[in-house]
Design an enzyme around this catalytic site. Sequence first.
Site, PDB file in Angstrom:
ATOM      1  N   ASP A 132       0.859   2.151   8.027  1.00 27.57           N
ATOM      2  CA  ASP A 132       2.047   1.291   8.027  1.00 27.57           C
ATOM      3  C   ASP A 132       2.334   0.744   6.617  1.00 27.57           C
ATOM      4  O   ASP A 132       3.478   0.424   6.290  1.00 27.57           O
ATOM      5  CB  ASP A 132       1.835   0.119   8.985  1.00 27.57           C
ATOM      6  CG  ASP A 132       1.270   0.576  10.322  1.00 27.57           C
ATOM      7  OD1 ASP A 132       1.994   0.518  11.318  1.00 27.57           O
ATOM      8  OD2 ASP A 132       0.092   1.027  10.357  1.00 27.57           O
ATOM      9  N   PHE A 133       1.289   0.622   5.783  1.00 23.97           N
ATOM     10  CA  PHE A 133       1.463   0.045   4.446  1.00 23.97           C
ATOM     11  C   PHE A 133       2.177   0.993   3.489  1.00 23.97           C
ATOM     12  O   PHE A 133       2.423   0.661   2.328  1.00 23.97           O
ATOM     13  CB  PHE A 133       0.108  -0.373   3.845  1.00 23.97           C
ATOM     14  CG  PHE A 133      -0.661  -1.353   4.692  1.00 23.97           C
ATOM     15  CD1 PHE A 133      -0.038  -2.076   5.708  1.00 23.97           C
ATOM     16  CD2 PHE A 133      -2.020  -1.550   4.474  1.00 23.97           C
ATOM     17  CE1 PHE A 133      -0.761  -2.977   6.493  1.00 23.97           C
ATOM     18  CE2 PHE A 133      -2.736  -2.447   5.253  1.00 23.97           C
ATOM     19  CZ  PHE A 133      -2.117  -3.149   6.264  1.00 23.97           C
ATOM     20  N   PHE A 159      -4.138   1.060   6.622  1.00 20.49           N
ATOM     21  CA  PHE A 159      -3.189   1.343   7.708  1.00 20.49           C
ATOM     22  C   PHE A 159      -1.994   2.110   7.143  1.00 20.49           C
ATOM     23  O   PHE A 159      -1.432   1.717   6.123  1.00 20.49           O
ATOM     24  CB  PHE A 159      -2.716   0.044   8.360  1.00 20.49           C
ATOM     25  CG  PHE A 159      -3.800  -0.662   9.112  1.00 20.49           C
ATOM     26  CD1 PHE A 159      -4.038  -0.380  10.448  1.00 20.49           C
ATOM     27  CD2 PHE A 159      -4.608  -1.595   8.480  1.00 20.49           C
ATOM     28  CE1 PHE A 159      -5.057  -1.021  11.141  1.00 20.49           C
ATOM     29  CE2 PHE A 159      -5.631  -2.243   9.167  1.00 20.49           C
ATOM     30  CZ  PHE A 159      -5.857  -1.959  10.503  1.00 20.49           C
ATOM     31  N   GLU A 206      -8.269  -0.249  -1.006  1.00 17.45           N
ATOM     32  CA  GLU A 206      -8.558  -1.658  -0.750  1.00 17.45           C
ATOM     33  C   GLU A 206      -9.824  -1.778   0.084  1.00 17.45           C
ATOM     34  O   GLU A 206      -9.904  -1.200   1.164  1.00 17.45           O
ATOM     35  CB  GLU A 206      -7.372  -2.290  -0.005  1.00 17.45           C
ATOM     36  CG  GLU A 206      -6.102  -2.298  -0.844  1.00 17.45           C
ATOM     37  CD  GLU A 206      -4.832  -2.445  -0.003  1.00 17.45           C
ATOM     38  OE1 GLU A 206      -4.938  -2.602   1.228  1.00 17.45           O
ATOM     39  OE2 GLU A 206      -3.739  -2.390  -0.592  1.00 17.45           O
ATOM     40  N   GLU A 239      -0.347  -1.631  -3.122  1.00 20.48           N
ATOM     41  CA  GLU A 239      -0.307  -0.195  -2.819  1.00 20.48           C
ATOM     42  C   GLU A 239       0.475   0.591  -3.865  1.00 20.48           C
ATOM     43  O   GLU A 239       0.073   1.678  -4.278  1.00 20.48           O
ATOM     44  CB  GLU A 239       0.283   0.047  -1.427  1.00 20.48           C
ATOM     45  CG  GLU A 239      -0.627  -0.319  -0.275  1.00 20.48           C
ATOM     46  CD  GLU A 239      -0.648  -1.817   0.019  1.00 20.48           C
ATOM     47  OE1 GLU A 239       0.157  -2.565  -0.593  1.00 20.48           O
ATOM     48  OE2 GLU A 239      -1.468  -2.249   0.837  1.00 20.48           O
ATOM     49  N   HIS A 298       0.696  -2.496  12.429  1.00 19.22           N
ATOM     50  CA  HIS A 298      -0.588  -1.842  12.158  1.00 19.22           C
ATOM     51  C   HIS A 298      -0.881  -0.756  13.185  1.00 19.22           C
ATOM     52  O   HIS A 298      -2.028  -0.428  13.421  1.00 19.22           O
ATOM     53  CB  HIS A 298      -1.729  -2.865  12.185  1.00 19.22           C
ATOM     54  CG  HIS A 298      -1.617  -3.938  11.165  1.00 19.22           C
ATOM     55  ND1 HIS A 298      -0.815  -5.043  11.329  1.00 19.22           N
ATOM     56  CD2 HIS A 298      -2.180  -4.076   9.941  1.00 19.22           C
ATOM     57  CE1 HIS A 298      -0.901  -5.814  10.274  1.00 19.22           C
ATOM     58  NE2 HIS A 298      -1.720  -5.255   9.404  1.00 19.22           N
TER      59      HIS A 298
END
Lengths: 342, 380
Positions: A96-97, A94, A29, A71, A140
């Site tokens: 976290d994703f 990140f 991204e 994702e 994040h």
Amino acid sequence: MSRKSFRQAINEALRQEMRRDERVILMGEDIAGGKGGTSGVEEAWGGVLGVTKGLYTEFGPDRVLDTPITEASYIGAAAGAAATGLRPVAELMFVDFVGCCLDQIMNQAAKFRYMFGGKARTPLVIRAMYGAGFSAAAQHSQALYPIFTHIPGLKVVIPSSAYEAKGLLIEAIRDDDPVIFLENKLMYDEEEEVPDEPYTIPFGEANLTREGDDVTIVAFGRMVALANQAADLLQKQGISCTVIDPRTTSPLDTGTILDCVAETGRLVIVDESSPRCNMATDIAALVAEEGFDTLKAPIRRVTPPHTPVPFSTALEKHYMPDADKIAAAVRSVMAYAAKQEA
Amino acid sequence: MAERIAPITMPKFGLAMTEGTVVGWLAKTGDNITAGQELVEIETTKITNVYESPVSGMLRRQIAQEGEIQPVGALIGVVADATVPEAEIDAFIAGFEAETTRKSDDGDTTATPANTIIEVGTLRLRVQDSGNAHSGKIPVVLIHGFAGSLENWMLTQPVLAEQTRVIAFDLPGHGESSKSVGDGTTRTMARTVQDLMNTLSIDRAHIVGHSLGGAIALELAALGPDLVASLTLIAPAGLGPAVNGVFIEGILTADRRKTLEPVLSLLVHDKTLISRQMIEDMIRFKRLDGVLPGLRTLAAASFEGNRQSISLLAALENYVGPVSILWGENDEILPVANADIIPDQGMVTRYAGTGHMPQLERAGEVAERLATIVTGQDNP
């Protein structure tokens, strides 16, 4: 040889491998800069933190792919591309994703070699940034490397400096298995001498950033520098430390950890991921099981508390391990030994 | 007549050094010292070396204490005549420090020559071109050995650069030069040196070669005798039969600190000279793309187990210019007994208590000797 930032070292590793091997492609991204919106600039950003800057203009849209914010689709596509002959480096932004695409990583990419009778290779690298200290709040700021380490079939890399980052990323790109490459987001501007030429650092070989007699400190990623700061401080107080940077959590260089603990007899593990089932617990278990006889004091772990990462900068500072907390843990294991000997 | 009060400042060992640690003073405050006497031991990230006093007099002050880190050029001690009053020395120190502050505000005017990458044919060579190109004296070309780099000359180059132009460079396959070594023979390497001299418009030079670089220097003398104003061979390969195959094999195969340290320790007689940084630098060098195949090719072209497969005795005998051969008596890689086959033993200087790297272990003596060769005052 010249001074390069962590960001430049990663960029140079990607660039040199893309020049060397045209099968290396990038996906993610905004890695090409989102085309600059209405500004008309073809490459406005080069990633949200500028890490992939200049790669879109050098290698073009066939090899630097800006993806939709989905994702699961592009990580899945990258895994498939790897299995069918490309060497993709997908950026998750990140870490976290990963929640959105864990199936593609955990059940697909990590399992291909095993499920297809050893006939499939999956030369996939997934880059992501991790860590607190940016006031980026709970969604994040996580350090999720224990999740990846838990999954057989993945290799997990946490570079601790610019030099380490370049050599480990080139090794990751040339590796035939899926590699998770985690970059601490506070380190992008940290500089050191980095060779201009390509080089590789093997996985599963820990680096001793210093060697001492009293306490072994194992630390990961950005924590390595903090452990060294603590060791500098402790040196002045007459306590000498070995600092181990394992470089990769999977494979893990257990031999070096056990050897160093055998020499110092004391162990402190610094891990900025949440404390339950993290690398600190893993290494504590290893040493308790295989190095118990060599210990002179209980193992100490320096980790955040078991809470989400706070947004408040004041609370976030309390949450994070730092050099003072590491030094305090080292002093406490030294004090334990002194008490026993008294 | 010397100044009444002389500053002792943090020396600069090699071009990359910016600061040093005082490991220990070898003279006490109040000791009378003579110029050239070992004064203080200094450690840098690269090496630990003894600094010899540049002046004679009484060591009046040790300003930098043991363990203290100071930048190059900082005042670390004061030498003065015994009659100089303490107050005058205090004033000197205060004045020196004020002057240093003023100078550093002006910016660094003594910039060291940077390493440059020079294209030589299809190769890119890292070259350190220092000293005075207009001295009227013949330049010096320094050729390092197997698995070395131009940094092997860090204590030699600055001394010679006071006299003339000095070229140190990384051989192909080494340092930051191209990693392609062709067939890896000393003859091929000598052609590269020839090409480099050509590129730098040097038609004649004093050639100094260490270890495998000594064999390359001899090849160069055979290839183009006119290029070579004199030959200085430091623990050279190519003369005599023996080589320590354990060292060669260790360089090729050891890749962790624990396994590499004993290998690098073979280089020197005083094992404490092998610093953590030297080992780390070797590990990092070996990680570069192309280094290992290059080193293997070079080793295979010249060495076979504990024997050398090259002999350059004929090249030595045919060379008519001046030759000096310097060898450490405790060399554990190319044993000093190799020097016994040299017909003219007058050429050979043997250093006691010295290993394979006299230019580090006997840095002062070797650099001085080379300086006399460059200035034409050598009398071997």
